[in-house]
Motif scaffolding. Structure first.
Motif, PDB file in Angstrom:
ATOM      1  N   ARG A 102      30.790   3.351  -1.663  1.00 35.40           N
ATOM      2  CA  ARG A 102      30.223   3.750  -0.380  1.00 35.40           C
ATOM      3  C   ARG A 102      29.941   2.521   0.485  1.00 35.40           C
ATOM      4  O   ARG A 102      29.643   1.447  -0.033  1.00 35.40           O
ATOM      5  CB  ARG A 102      28.917   4.533  -0.596  1.00 35.40           C
ATOM      6  CG  ARG A 102      29.094   5.780  -1.450  1.00 35.40           C
ATOM      7  CD  ARG A 102      30.058   6.779  -0.816  1.00 35.40           C
ATOM      8  NE  ARG A 102      30.346   7.895  -1.678  1.00 35.40           N
ATOM      9  CZ  ARG A 102      29.651   9.035  -1.667  1.00 35.40           C
ATOM     10  NH1 ARG A 102      28.619   9.159  -0.844  1.00 35.40           N
ATOM     11  NH2 ARG A 102      29.975  10.003  -2.493  1.00 35.40           N
ATOM     12  N   LEU A 103      30.023   2.721   1.804  1.00 33.71           N
ATOM     13  CA  LEU A 103      29.765   1.659   2.772  1.00 33.71           C
ATOM     14  C   LEU A 103      28.534   1.996   3.600  1.00 33.71           C
ATOM     15  O   LEU A 103      28.430   3.092   4.153  1.00 33.71           O
ATOM     16  CB  LEU A 103      30.960   1.485   3.712  1.00 33.71           C
ATOM     17  CG  LEU A 103      30.733   0.573   4.925  1.00 33.71           C
ATOM     18  CD1 LEU A 103      30.575  -0.876   4.481  1.00 33.71           C
ATOM     19  CD2 LEU A 103      31.861   0.717   5.939  1.00 33.71           C
ATOM     20  N   VAL A 123      18.008  -0.222  -7.229  1.00 35.30           N
ATOM     21  CA  VAL A 123      17.317   0.726  -8.103  1.00 35.30           C
ATOM     22  C   VAL A 123      17.975   2.104  -8.025  1.00 35.30           C
ATOM     23  O   VAL A 123      18.162   2.789  -9.050  1.00 35.30           O
ATOM     24  CB  VAL A 123      15.823   0.817  -7.732  1.00 35.30           C
ATOM     25  CG1 VAL A 123      15.158   2.003  -8.428  1.00 35.30           C
ATOM     26  CG2 VAL A 123      15.107  -0.478  -8.092  1.00 35.30           C
ATOM     27  N   GLU A 124      18.353   2.525  -6.825  1.00 35.62           N
ATOM     28  CA  GLU A 124      18.982   3.837  -6.657  1.00 35.62           C
ATOM     29  C   GLU A 124      20.323   3.915  -7.383  1.00 35.62           C
ATOM     30  O   GLU A 124      20.648   4.939  -7.991  1.00 35.62           O
ATOM     31  CB  GLU A 124      19.170   4.129  -5.164  1.00 35.62           C
ATOM     32  CG  GLU A 124      17.873   4.374  -4.411  1.00 35.62           C
ATOM     33  CD  GLU A 124      17.120   5.566  -4.952  1.00 35.62           C
ATOM     34  OE1 GLU A 124      17.608   6.704  -4.781  1.00 35.62           O
ATOM     35  OE2 GLU A 124      16.055   5.373  -5.566  1.00 35.62           O
ATOM     36  N   VAL A 125      21.107   2.857  -7.316  1.00 31.03           N
ATOM     37  CA  VAL A 125      22.381   2.847  -8.040  1.00 31.03           C
ATOM     38  C   VAL A 125      22.125   2.886  -9.541  1.00 31.03           C
ATOM     39  O   VAL A 125      22.787   3.619 -10.288  1.00 31.03           O
ATOM     40  CB  VAL A 125      23.216   1.616  -7.645  1.00 31.03           C
ATOM     41  CG1 VAL A 125      24.429   1.461  -8.573  1.00 31.03           C
ATOM     42  CG2 VAL A 125      23.683   1.731  -6.196  1.00 31.03           C
ATOM     43  N   GLY A 126      21.151   2.124 -10.012  1.00 29.34           N
ATOM     44  CA  GLY A 126      20.829   2.122 -11.431  1.00 29.34           C
ATOM     45  C   GLY A 126      20.368   3.470 -11.941  1.00 29.34           C
ATOM     46  O   GLY A 126      20.647   3.844 -13.082  1.00 29.34           O
ATOM     47  N   ALA A 127      19.671   4.215 -11.065  1.00 24.97           N
ATOM     48  CA  ALA A 127      19.164   5.538 -11.450  1.00 24.97           C
ATOM     49  C   ALA A 127      20.217   6.620 -11.322  1.00 24.97           C
ATOM     50  O   ALA A 127      19.966   7.774 -11.699  1.00 24.97           O
ATOM     51  CB  ALA A 127      17.950   5.886 -10.590  1.00 24.97           C
ATOM     52  N   GLY A 128      21.388   6.278 -10.780  1.00 22.35           N
ATOM     53  CA  GLY A 128      22.457   7.265 -10.615  1.00 22.35           C
ATOM     54  C   GLY A 128      22.293   8.155  -9.400  1.00 22.35           C
ATOM     55  O   GLY A 128      23.023   9.140  -9.251  1.00 22.35           O
ATOM     56  N   ARG A 130      22.663   7.033  -6.307  1.00 19.25           N
ATOM     57  CA  ARG A 130      23.576   6.520  -5.289  1.00 19.25           C
ATOM     58  C   ARG A 130      24.787   5.916  -5.989  1.00 19.25           C
ATOM     59  O   ARG A 130      24.647   5.198  -6.984  1.00 19.25           O
ATOM     60  CB  ARG A 130      22.880   5.469  -4.425  1.00 19.25           C
ATOM     61  CG  ARG A 130      23.827   4.577  -3.621  1.00 19.25           C
ATOM     62  CD  ARG A 130      23.155   3.699  -2.622  1.00 19.25           C
ATOM     63  NE  ARG A 130      22.717   4.469  -1.463  1.00 19.25           N
ATOM     64  CZ  ARG A 130      23.514   4.877  -0.492  1.00 19.25           C
ATOM     65  NH1 ARG A 130      24.812   4.604  -0.534  1.00 19.25           N
ATOM     66  NH2 ARG A 130      23.039   5.565   0.520  1.00 19.25           N
ATOM     67  N   PRO A 131      26.007   6.169  -5.484  1.00 21.27           N
ATOM     68  CA  PRO A 131      27.188   5.515  -6.049  1.00 21.27           C
ATOM     69  C   PRO A 131      27.160   4.017  -5.748  1.00 21.27           C
ATOM     70  O   PRO A 131      26.413   3.559  -4.872  1.00 21.27           O
ATOM     71  CB  PRO A 131      28.352   6.197  -5.312  1.00 21.27           C
ATOM     72  CG  PRO A 131      27.784   7.419  -4.676  1.00 21.27           C
ATOM     73  CD  PRO A 131      26.343   7.119  -4.409  1.00 21.27           C
TER      74      PRO A 131
END
Length: 349
Positions: A102-103, A123-128, A130-131
């Protein structure tokens, strides 16, 4: 097990193998590299056969190097790269194309909010939630961004910063200070799962995560390379630098800043370290040191960013996105509570 490693500036190394009784078996190395003589490939496979599955990349590389026939020529590949590819097979590493990129490229934001967004999005990416994401920064005001472990007073002339209206903030990653003026730098962050850099050392992951931007610069006519540990350089001088932070959530935050058109005189007044490094060379050397992209490409900053985005999209795929309301609220809260708090900014006085 299957592992791949695209060497920054080199070729693709692929390793297929099995693990039997904690030993590597049926090892098959392949790729689009060049290798002479032909029997060197058999020697490489034999060198890895039977190696303990717990062996580190450098141990595997040493085993390969020791078994290479005398006079072996390796082009686009190295024993170290083979070691990394083996570790990536063993750790079920992911590839760029395994992810839905994502951009985020939004309007100018305050320096403290940028610091907070880096932490929140990682943190959001780590939590799944956010891609994996590429974020291009736009700056609302001048700033100095110091590394997590730098001394504030050793890096920044506080009086000069106040005189020029420069906000000083501290980021969560290590590395050196960055001098920012709106429209004069290109800054981006990558928020990626640690599976993407599995099997790599910190140094290898820096070059790996910025390989795409070297390709984009090449398309713009700038011959650029990675200069360990974290500099992006060209034959006309340094272009920029990167920093990295690995979070307990399993995310890697990787960000880089490149100079487009830096005011070298102001930089050396605000940054003490910059003044020391060029004290015997004068301002002209400062201009050479930061080597703006404007001079090397002749293009407006906006066009360079567009070309960067297009290159990433063509290489890995990229979907336009935006900050969610929850992400923005969390970042605003973190900016207020942490990144504008003097106890954080001056945590190393």
């Amino acid at each position: 097990m299957h592992g791949e490693y695209k060497i920054p500036g080199g070729k693709l190394v692929v390793v297929d193998l099995d693990v039997v009784d904690d030993r590597l078996r049926d090892v098959r190395v392949s790729g689009d590299f060049f290798l002479e003589p032909d029997e060197a490939l058999e020697a490489i496979n034999a060198a890895i056969e039977g190696v303990p599955a717990a062996a580190e990349a450098h141990d595997i590389a040493a085993a390969v190097q020791a078994r290479l026939p005398e006079g072996t020529v390796m082009l686009g590949v190295s024993a170290e790269a083979i070691g990394v590819a083996v570790r990536r097979a063993l750790t079920s590493a992911s590839d760029w194309h395994d992810h839905d990129w994502r951009l985020i490229h939004e309007g100018p934001q305050d320096p403290a909010l940028h610091m907070a967004l880096d932490e929140v999005l990682a943190v959001e990416v780590g939590a799944g939630r956010r891609p994996p994401t590429l974020r291009i920064w736009e700056w609302a005001s001048p700033a100095v961004v110091i590394g997590s472990f730098q001394s504030l007073r050793n890096e920044v002339d506080a009086e000069a910063a106040e005189r020029y209206g420069v906000t000083v903030v501290r980021r969560i990653s290590g590395g050196g200070a960055m001098f920012i003026e709106p429209g004069n730098t290109i800054t981006y962050s990558l928020y990626v799962p640690d599976s993407l850099v599995a099997g790599m050392s910190f140094a290898e992951s820096y070059a790996f995560l910025d390989d795409w931007v070297l390709g984009a610069l090449g398309e713009l006519g700038v011959r650029a390379w990675y200069q360990p540990l974290n500099d992006i350089a060209s034959d006309q001088g340094k272009i920029g630098g990167a920093a990295q932070k690995r979070l307990a959530s399993g995310t890697v935050l990787h960000h880089a800043t490149m100079a487009y058109d830096i005011d070298a005189d102001k930089l050396t007044r605000v940054l003490r370290i910059g003044r020391e490094k060029i004290s015997d060379k004068g301002i002209a050397s400062a201009n050479k040191r930061v080597d703006p992209l404007r001079r090397q490409t002749g293009l407006p900053r906006e066009q360079i960013i567009e070309r960067f985005i297009a290159h990433f999209r063509g290489r890995y795929g990229l979907t336009d996105d935006r900050l969610t309301d929850d992400e923005l609220r969390a970042a605003e809260k973190l900016a207020a509570e942490k990144f504008t708090d003097p106890t954080w900014t001056a945590r190393i006085p």
